[in-house]
Design a protein around this motif. Structure first.
Motif, mmCIF file in Angstrom:
data_model
loop_
_atom_site.group_PDB
_atom_site.id
_atom_site.type_symbol
_atom_site.label_atom_id
_atom_site.label_comp_id
_atom_site.label_asym_id
_atom_site.label_seq_id
_atom_site.Cartn_x
_atom_site.Cartn_y
_atom_site.Cartn_z
ATOM 1 N N LEU A 118 0.809 -1.227 0.000
ATOM 2 C CA LEU A 118 0.000 0.000 0.000
ATOM 3 C C LEU A 118 0.842 1.277 0.000
ATOM 4 C CD1 LEU A 118 -2.811 1.251 0.008
ATOM 5 C CD2 LEU A 118 -2.863 1.007 2.500
ATOM 6 N N PRO A 119 1.924 1.374 0.774
ATOM 7 C CA PRO A 119 2.694 2.623 0.740
ATOM 8 C C PRO A 119 3.188 2.996 -0.657
ATOM 9 C CG PRO A 119 3.323 1.315 2.644
ATOM 10 C CD PRO A 119 2.437 0.437 1.802
ATOM 11 N N GLY A 120 3.624 2.014 -1.442
ATOM 12 C CA GLY A 120 4.079 2.304 -2.799
ATOM 13 C C GLY A 120 2.950 2.798 -3.689
ATOM 14 N N MET A 121 1.781 2.198 -3.545
ATOM 15 C CA MET A 121 0.623 2.655 -4.308
ATOM 16 C C MET A 121 0.292 4.105 -3.960
ATOM 17 S SD MET A 121 -2.018 -0.546 -4.025
ATOM 18 C CE MET A 121 -1.553 -2.251 -4.350
ATOM 19 N N MET A 122 0.307 4.405 -2.669
ATOM 20 C CA MET A 122 -0.016 5.762 -2.229
ATOM 21 C C MET A 122 0.999 6.772 -2.751
ATOM 22 S SD MET A 122 -1.198 4.679 1.642
ATOM 23 C CE MET A 122 -1.331 6.349 2.281
ATOM 24 N N ALA A 123 2.270 6.379 -2.759
ATOM 25 C CA ALA A 123 3.314 7.273 -3.260
ATOM 26 C C ALA A 123 3.142 7.534 -4.747
ATOM 27 C CB ALA A 123 4.691 6.681 -2.975
ATOM 28 N N ARG A 124 2.678 6.511 -5.489
ATOM 29 C CA ARG A 124 2.466 6.651 -6.939
ATOM 30 C C ARG A 124 1.102 7.243 -7.261
ATOM 31 N NH1 ARG A 124 4.781 1.559 -6.360
ATOM 32 N NH2 ARG A 124 2.798 0.472 -6.692
ATOM 33 N N GLU A 125 0.272 7.405 -6.245
ATOM 34 C CA GLU A 125 -1.058 8.016 -6.357
ATOM 35 C C GLU A 125 -2.001 7.218 -7.246
ATOM 36 O OE1 GLU A 125 -0.285 12.091 -7.500
ATOM 37 O OE2 GLU A 125 -0.036 12.680 -5.398
ATOM 38 N N TRP A 126 -1.814 5.906 -7.270
ATOM 39 C CA TRP A 126 -2.759 5.020 -7.961
ATOM 40 C C TRP A 126 -2.561 3.605 -7.435
ATOM 41 C CZ3 TRP A 126 -4.151 0.720 -10.535
ATOM 42 C CH2 TRP A 126 -5.357 0.752 -11.268
ATOM 43 N N GLY A 127 -3.671 2.939 -7.194
ATOM 44 C CA GLY A 127 -3.581 1.549 -6.764
ATOM 45 C C GLY A 127 -4.952 0.990 -6.442
ATOM 46 N N ARG A 128 -5.015 -0.331 -6.398
ATOM 47 C CA ARG A 128 -6.252 -1.037 -6.077
ATOM 48 C C ARG A 128 -5.915 -2.196 -5.129
ATOM 49 N NH1 ARG A 128 -7.770 2.964 -8.249
ATOM 50 N NH2 ARG A 128 -9.138 3.170 -10.072
ATOM 51 N N VAL A 129 -6.580 -2.204 -3.992
ATOM 52 C CA VAL A 129 -6.452 -3.309 -3.042
ATOM 53 C C VAL A 129 -7.836 -3.905 -2.850
ATOM 54 C CG1 VAL A 129 -5.773 -4.030 -0.716
ATOM 55 C CG2 VAL A 129 -4.534 -2.174 -1.851
ATOM 56 N N GLN A 130 -7.931 -5.219 -2.972
ATOM 57 C CA GLN A 130 -9.213 -5.888 -2.790
ATOM 58 C C GLN A 130 -9.048 -7.120 -1.900
ATOM 59 O OE1 GLN A 130 -11.619 -6.308 -6.482
ATOM 60 N NE2 GLN A 130 -10.026 -5.097 -7.457
ATOM 61 N N TYR A 131 -10.101 -7.388 -1.151
ATOM 62 C CA TYR A 131 -10.149 -8.568 -0.282
ATOM 63 C C TYR A 131 -11.354 -9.404 -0.692
ATOM 64 C CZ TYR A 131 -7.193 -5.476 2.482
ATOM 65 O OH TYR A 131 -6.213 -4.618 2.880
ATOM 66 N N ILE A 132 -11.124 -10.668 -0.997
ATOM 67 C CA ILE A 132 -12.240 -11.524 -1.374
ATOM 68 C C ILE A 132 -12.868 -12.063 -0.099
ATOM 69 C CG2 ILE A 132 -13.017 -13.489 -2.722
ATOM 70 C CD1 ILE A 132 -11.875 -11.087 -4.332
ATOM 71 N N ALA A 164 -6.974 4.697 5.584
ATOM 72 C CA ALA A 164 -5.539 5.006 5.587
ATOM 73 C C ALA A 164 -5.091 5.569 4.245
ATOM 74 C CB ALA A 164 -4.738 3.751 5.928
ATOM 75 N N ALA A 165 -5.768 5.144 3.147
ATOM 76 C CA ALA A 165 -5.392 5.572 1.802
ATOM 77 C C ALA A 165 -6.232 6.746 1.306
ATOM 78 C CB ALA A 165 -5.530 4.407 0.835
ATOM 79 N N ALA A 166 -7.016 7.354 2.167
ATOM 80 C CA ALA A 166 -7.936 8.412 1.755
ATOM 81 C C ALA A 166 -7.209 9.542 1.024
ATOM 82 C CB ALA A 166 -8.660 8.972 2.979
ATOM 83 N N GLY A 167 -7.763 9.924 -0.123
ATOM 84 C CA GLY A 167 -7.250 11.066 -0.860
ATOM 85 C C GLY A 167 -6.000 10.814 -1.662
ATOM 86 N N THR A 168 -5.556 9.564 -1.766
ATOM 87 C CA THR A 168 -4.291 9.268 -2.442
ATOM 88 C C THR A 168 -4.460 8.744 -3.859
ATOM 89 O OG1 THR A 168 -4.210 6.964 -1.675
ATOM 90 C CG2 THR A 168 -3.264 8.662 -0.218
ATOM 91 N N GLY A 169 -5.691 8.469 -4.280
ATOM 92 C CA GLY A 169 -5.909 7.845 -5.575
ATOM 93 C C GLY A 169 -5.909 6.336 -5.519
#
Length: 257
Positions: A118-132, A164-169
């Motif tokens: 997640l930190p790398g996604m936030m730094a790049r301002e794009w990412g998708r995390v999903q939990y099945i 935690a990822a609010a506003g980061t894309g």
């Protein structure tokens, strides 16, 4: 709607078969480079079905296995935490050891990977995390409350990491999968109904006796779960975060989860 995930890298845990394999296939077909994951290197290699798929073996329910995965795939844009175990057990017979095993596999493995990626996604301002997750997260099955409660925990985990990822894309969601037709579920069905019944009859009997709330009145196919995951991984789902999105065939008898 044409979903194009070209240039994105994804990891799908527990993706050598069943729902995970369908998700890995769907993401690869949409153009993403997809890490297929399982405990055994041979099993993972045998599960590769698409030129966009790469083998990422490692038991993510352990620290050592997780490190192996992170070394093979240091950064991802899309993380799908699919790994999960389930089985029937009378509630009073579930031991502390079994409770720990379910939480290590179904919950902490996902938390561990989210914390890593997640930190790398936030730094790049794009990412998708999903939990099945599962309908069992909302309607706890009497025959496997340890499984149900572990999936309930994932709903909270997804909501918390979304904050935690609010506003980061970066968006973070859980997917509530309903009763799904996989090899493991076929075994589960036959644990509960007459093993002599042909599969179509056994499936109908299972749904009638144990999942009568289903509006679909059949088991969901893995590809139907994958369709939702691919959509949530796309730019089209940019405003969907912190949610518990249902692909449950109408099983959960509520307007909201």
């Amino acid at each position: 709607m044409r979903i194009d995930l070209s240039g994105r890298t994804a990891l799908v845990t527990g993706s050598t078969r069943g729902i995970g394999a369908a998700i890995a296939a769907g993401l690869a077909e949409a153009g993403a480079r997809v890490g297929v994951n399982g405990r055994s290197g041979d099993t993972v290699e045998a599960a590769l079905r698409h030129e966009n798929q790469v083998a990422v073996p490692g038991d993510v329910a352990t620290d050592e296995g997780t490190q192996r995965v992170l070394e093979a795939l240091p950064e991802v844009d899309i993380l799908v935490n699919n790994l999960g175990i389930f089985g029937t057990k009378a509630p009073l017979d579930i031991t502390d050891e079994e409770w720990r095993r379910y939480f290590e596999t179904n919950v902490l493995a996902a938390v561990r990977l989210t914390r890593a990626y997640l930190p790398g996604m936030m730094a790049r301002e794009w990412g998708r995390v999903q939990y099945i997750a599962s309908d069992s997260a909302v309607v706890i099955p009497a025959e496997m409350i340890h499984y149900g409660v572990s999936k309930t925990a994932l709903l909270g985990v997804a909501r918390g990491f979304a904050k935690a990822a609010a506003g980061t894309g970066v968006t973070v969601n859980s997917v509530i999968a309903g009763p799904t037709h996989t090899g493991g579920v076929e075994d589960f069905v036959y644990e509960l109904v007459d093993r002599e019944l042909p599969w179509d009859e056994a499936q109908r009997e299972f749904m009638r006796r144990y999942r009568p709330q289903s509006l679909l009145q059949r088991l969901i196919e893995p590809e139907e779960i994958a369709n939702m995951v691919v959509y949530l991984s796309s730019p089209f789902a940019s405003a969907t975060t912190g949610g518990a999105v249902r692909v449950d065939g109408g099983y959960v008898d509520a307007i909201l989860p």
